[in-house]
Structure formats: structure tokens, C-alpha cells
Design a protein around this motif. Structure first.
Motif, PDB file in Angstrom:
ATOM      1  N   PHE A 160      60.836  77.097  63.443  1.00 10.67           N
ATOM      2  CA  PHE A 160      60.957  75.792  62.795  1.00 10.67           C
ATOM      3  C   PHE A 160      61.110  74.675  63.830  1.00 10.67           C
ATOM      4  CE2 PHE A 160      62.011  78.897  59.616  1.00 10.67           C
ATOM      5  CZ  PHE A 160      61.434  78.407  58.464  1.00 10.67           C
ATOM      6  N   GLU A 181      57.574  74.122  64.897  1.00  9.85           N
ATOM      7  CA  GLU A 181      56.894  73.354  63.854  1.00  9.85           C
ATOM      8  C   GLU A 181      57.264  71.875  63.928  1.00  9.85           C
ATOM      9  OE1 GLU A 181      56.493  73.266  58.980  1.00  9.85           O
ATOM     10  OE2 GLU A 181      58.417  73.649  59.948  1.00  9.85           O
ATOM     11  N   GLU A 210      60.670  84.355  57.020  1.00 13.12           N
ATOM     12  CA  GLU A 210      61.097  83.057  56.484  1.00 13.12           C
ATOM     13  C   GLU A 210      60.081  81.973  56.809  1.00 13.12           C
ATOM     14  OE1 GLU A 210      64.919  79.964  56.722  1.00 13.12           O
ATOM     15  OE2 GLU A 210      64.971  81.888  57.782  1.00 13.12           O
ATOM     16  N   PHE A 211      59.584  81.987  58.051  1.00 15.43           N
ATOM     17  CA  PHE A 211      58.630  80.945  58.420  1.00 15.43           C
ATOM     18  C   PHE A 211      57.294  81.118  57.691  1.00 15.43           C
ATOM     19  CE2 PHE A 211      55.333  78.885  60.898  1.00 15.43           C
ATOM     20  CZ  PHE A 211      55.874  77.612  61.020  1.00 15.43           C
ATOM     21  N   ARG A 261      56.772  82.363  54.722  1.00 10.80           N
ATOM     22  CA  ARG A 261      56.951  81.860  53.347  1.00 10.80           C
ATOM     23  C   ARG A 261      56.917  80.336  53.331  1.00 10.80           C
ATOM     24  NH1 ARG A 261      60.806  86.140  53.148  1.00 10.80           N
ATOM     25  NH2 ARG A 261      62.502  84.652  53.555  1.00 10.80           N
ATOM     26  N   HIS A 262      57.569  79.741  54.313  1.00  8.34           N
ATOM     27  CA  HIS A 262      57.574  78.275  54.430  1.00  8.34           C
ATOM     28  C   HIS A 262      56.166  77.745  54.676  1.00  8.34           C
ATOM     29  CE1 HIS A 262      58.558  74.257  55.957  1.00  8.34           C
ATOM     30  NE2 HIS A 262      57.911  74.566  57.066  1.00  8.34           N
ATOM     31  N   ALA A 263      55.443  78.370  55.599  1.00  8.72           N
ATOM     32  CA  ALA A 263      54.104  77.888  55.960  1.00  8.72           C
ATOM     33  C   ALA A 263      53.127  78.032  54.800  1.00  8.72           C
ATOM     34  CB  ALA A 263      53.592  78.645  57.185  1.00  8.72           C
ATOM     35  N   GLN A 294      53.665  77.479  51.848  1.00 10.50           N
ATOM     36  CA  GLN A 294      53.902  76.371  50.916  1.00 10.50           C
ATOM     37  C   GLN A 294      53.462  75.033  51.488  1.00 10.50           C
ATOM     38  OE1 GLN A 294      54.963  77.003  47.749  1.00 10.50           O
ATOM     39  NE2 GLN A 294      54.804  79.134  48.423  1.00 10.50           N
ATOM     40  N   ASP A 295      53.081  75.017  52.771  1.00  8.76           N
ATOM     41  CA  ASP A 295      52.696  73.768  53.427  1.00  8.76           C
ATOM     42  C   ASP A 295      51.341  73.302  52.894  1.00  8.76           C
ATOM     43  OD1 ASP A 295      53.196  71.930  55.958  1.00  8.76           O
ATOM     44  OD2 ASP A 295      51.073  72.497  55.974  1.00  8.76           O
TER      45      ASP A 295
END
Length: 443
Positions: A140, A143, A177-178, A180-182, A184-185
Motif C-alpha cells: 500500500f 501504491e 489483502e492488496f 482484493r484492494h486492487a 476493486q480499483d
């Protein structure tokens, strides 16, 4: 609306590879028109205009294997470091550095890398990160730097058992975790993969944990057979070759990227081809670490999707092209080797690899493609035609000839001046952090 014009447009579009006196128009984040400067300016008279001054207008470069965390290694002297082989290089230098990185170090090393990327016309990278001193949150931090600088980035953390199972599990969870985050980007500028160091530092238990926490939409990014020691370890401990072990764990596939692949055989190449797995060649790193020369030309000839990366050794894709060109000529004792294969890797295959994680289309200047465009200050001595573009680039251009970099329709550098960040401030912070890192390492 942005127009870059008055240049020789190298489109990388087979339908129209070169446009003399050409221009590219970008509307928002995508290219809306490519043609003559006169036609483009007439079509968009109110657009912001950047004059290429007769230089080259090209797609932004793509680097499919970076190591952001290596930034602070420049000039770093580690007490007692006297490597006798590849494993000594890993433990004595790279693992020593990553065990001492803080989250702020990771952020600043990313800023330093992205600055160099922009200066060399690189608008997309696939990074493979390690910071075993500070694992959680590290992707993160990268990012954050990617968004501040504007470079499209596919990120992962290198899972490894080398510092114990607790950190191995933490590494898996950072990736998960990253990712899953990415996923959604919605900017199209960030992606994630399940990173792995190499099979010789990863147990079956950890591989199973990674698989259990990897979304189906992404693959793995792993070093494969970079050193002969990796192969010997796999044969001794698992009774099989490296690619076979990866196959048994379900790691191969169209979304997976294998780094290096120096010590692989024909059978392993068959598995890579059959599973449509991607490979990335890093010539300078392989030579610098005295690891050997991979069978890259054979991989390309077999139709395996093989790209070109820097492994953090440089951020200049032109430099890596030049080195790959002479490495394979020298290794094969064939003056005809690598003329076509390496530019294919750099301009076609890197774009295809990136296309498995990003949309819209990258690596080409045509309507609907990403607004990733660079201007290169190059005045050819001999005529530049559609047939000799690559020869001109190989022998006449370096990354430092890039004067303007646009990514996703945003001007990141104009006339060699970065537009989004205070470079002097960032570099001052980087120098201080690098000094403190060296102090921690050397006591």
C-alpha cells in the motif's frame, strides 16, 4: 484534450507503423486519434499542444519485472560482503537490505524508482517487492507512490519461508489483502499478483497457504531457476524439476509470470507453453550476478510469451534491450541472434503481458489505446523508415533521450521536468532514508 505533434510517430501498430510529421491526440485517458499533425491540430484546435520538435513519438515503455526496494542499494557498501556465488549475493546483499527496510523506506524507494521510470519513459511496471523488516502495509505504501507519480503498477510481495513461518504467513496475507484492494480499483492503474520469491525458499505448506488466499482473477509472480542452486534444491528435496513442482501446486497459468528461467529444460518449456504461462528475461541482472544466460531465444521461438524486464538493475528499458541484444549474440556465437526477438519481447510481448492485467490496450498508439505516450529527442543521421525503426532505436536511443512522458493521459514529464512532484524534496528525503538504512545495516 492533449495533442503531441510534429514528430515521427512510431505507433507499434502493424497497420500503420510510422507517420512522418505525425501527431497523437488523447482525450481523457485514451488515444482518440493518430494521424498527421495538420489533421490532428485542425480536428482539435483547442487542445493543449506539445511540440515534439521533429523527435520520435512512441508508446510508453513497459517493464515487466522490477524491484523497487533495490533503490537504496546504489553505492551501498555492506561490511563483510564478499559473495562467492548467487546465494551469497541474495543473503549478503538483498536479504540484508530488505530485512532493514521500514515502511517509509519502501515508500521513498518507490518514489525514487518511479522518478527514474518517468525520466526513462516507462509508464507501466510489474514490481516484485520484499521488505521483511516491515511486511504489512508495504504494498500500500508502493501504491501510494504510484498514484502520486502516475505510473501504472502491478504489485506483489515475495512470499518466502527464509525468515520463518510467521513472516511467510504475513507475506501471504499482505498479497491477499492488496489483491482484493486492487481488484476493486476502477482507475485501471493498479493491479496485484500473488508474489513468491523462489521455490527453494518456499515450503509446500506455504505454497498451499498462498493458493488458498489467491483470488482466481490473478496469478503468481515468481523467480524460477535464476541460479543453479534453485534447481539442485528442487531435485534434492522434491525429486523433481522446478517447473514440475510449480505445475503440481497449480502455479502455472496464463496470469502467472516466471522470472529468469535460466536452468530449465525442454520438458519444462513444454509445460510453460502448454499452460500459457508468461516468462520475463532480465539480461543485466543475470550477467551481473554471474547466474548464466537463459535459453530466451528458444523460448521466443517456441511461442512462449516472453517479455523483458530490468530486475531493478536499471530503469532504462533501452539499456536492457541493448544488453540482451549482445548477450544472446555472444552466448550463441551467432551474429544474427536477437535482432528480432528482443524488440518483439520489449514492444509486443511486454504489452501482451500487461494486457493480462490492465485495460485498455497498452504499448501501441492507435484509437482506443491507453494514453501512454513519450517523446524522444532523436535526430537520425540516416533515413528512418518503417523498415529500420528498431535499428535506429537500438543504436541511437537511450532512456535519457526521453524528454516528455505521458501516462493515462496525464503529463508526468515535459521537457525533462517532472510535473506532479517536487523531485528535489523527494530525493532529499530518499538520501536521508538511505543514509539511515546504511547505518542500520552496518551498525
Amino acid at each position: 484534450m492533449l495533442v503531441l505533434g510534429n514528430g515521427k510517430v512510431i505507433t507499434r501498430d502493424a497497420a500503420c507503423p510510422l507517420i512522418e510529421g505525425g501527431a497523437v491526440a488523447i482525450d481523457g485517458t485514451k488515444i482518440c486519434k493518430v494521424g498527421s499533425t495538420e489533421d490532428i491540430k485542425n480536428a482539435y484546435p483547442e487542445a493543449e499542444y506539445i511540440d515534439a520538435k521533429g523527435g520520435l513519438i512512441m508508446p510508453g515503455f513497459i517493464n515487466v519485472h522490477e524491484h523497487i526496494y533495490s533503490s537504496f542499494a546504489r553505492g551501498l557498501s555492506i561490511k563483510g560482503y564478499d559473495p562467492k556465488g548467487f546465494l551469497d549475493i541474495l543473503d549478503g546483499q538483498w536479504w540484508t537490505i530488505d530485512r532493514n527496510l521500514t515502511l517509509n523506506d519502501t515508500y521513498l524507494s518507490a518514489m525514487a524508482t518511479y522518478i527514474d521510470c518517468i525520466r526513462n519513459g516507462v509508464t507501466t511496471i510489474f514490481d516484485h517487492h520484499a521488505s521483511f523488516g516491515s511486511i504489512r502495509g508495504s504494498l500500500f505504501e508502493i501504491e501510494k507512490a504510484a498514484k502520486e507519480t502516475g505510473v501504472r503498477s502491478c504489485l506483489c510481495y515475495e512470499i518466502s519461508d527464509r525468515d520463518g513461518m510467521d513472516k511467510a504467513r504475513e507475506s501471504v496475507m499482505e498479497n491477499a489483502e492488496f489483491i482484493r484492494h486492487a481488484l476493486q480499483d476502477d482507475t485501471g492503474m493498479i493491479a496485484g499478483m500473488m508474489g513468491m520469491h523462489a521455490q527453494f525458499t518456499i515450503s509446500d505448506e506455504t505454497m498451499e497457504l498462498a493458493a488458498a488466499n489467491k483470488p482466481d482473477e490473478v496469478g503468481y509472480h515468481i523467480h524460477v531457476a535464476e541460479g543453479i542452486e534453485d534447481l539442485h534444491h528442487c531435485l534434492k528435496h522434491y525429486g523433481k524439476r522446478i517447473v514440475d513442482r510449480l505445475m503440481d501446486h497449480g502455479i502455472l497459468g496464463e496470469k502467472t509470470l516466471l522470472g529468469h528461467c535460466i536452468y530449465i529444460n525442454s520438458h519444462e518449456m513444454d509445460l510453460i507453453k502448454e499452460t500459457d504461462t508468461m516468462v520475463v528475461h532480465n539480461p543485466e541482472s543475470n550477467m551481473g550476478n554471474a547466474c548464466g544466460c537463459p535459453p530466451t531465444m528458444e523460448l521466443v521461438h517456441r511461442g512462449i510469451l516472453t517479455g523483458l524486464g530490468t530486475d531493478g538493475y536499471t530503469h532504462d528499458m533501452m539499456e536492457s534491450w541493448k544488453v540482451a541484444n549482445i548477450l544472446h549474440k555472444h552466448h550463441l556465437c551467432d551474429p544474427n541472434a536477437a535482432w528480432g526477438e528482443v524488440p518483439q519481447m520489449l514492444f509486443e510481448n511486454n504489452a501482451k503481458i500487461a494486457g493480462r492485467y490492465f485495460a485498455p490496450e497498452l504499448g501501441v498508439l492507435k484509437e482506443g489505446a491507453a494514453g501512454d505516450v513519450i517523446i524522444v529527442a532523436y535526430d537520425p543521421l540516416t533515413p528512418l523508415t518503417a523498415d529500420n525503426i528498431n535499428s535506429h532505436l537500438l543504436f541511437g536511443v537511450t532512456g535519457h533521450d526521453v524528454v516528455t512522458t505521458v501516462a493515462n493521459g496525464e503529463i508526468l514529464m515535459k521537457d525533462r521536468r517532472l510535473t506532479k512532484i517536487d523531485v528535489a524534496k523527494v530525493m532529499a528525503d530518499c538520501r536521508q532514508a538511505a543514509k539511515e538504512l546504511a547505518g542500520r545495516i552496518n551498525g
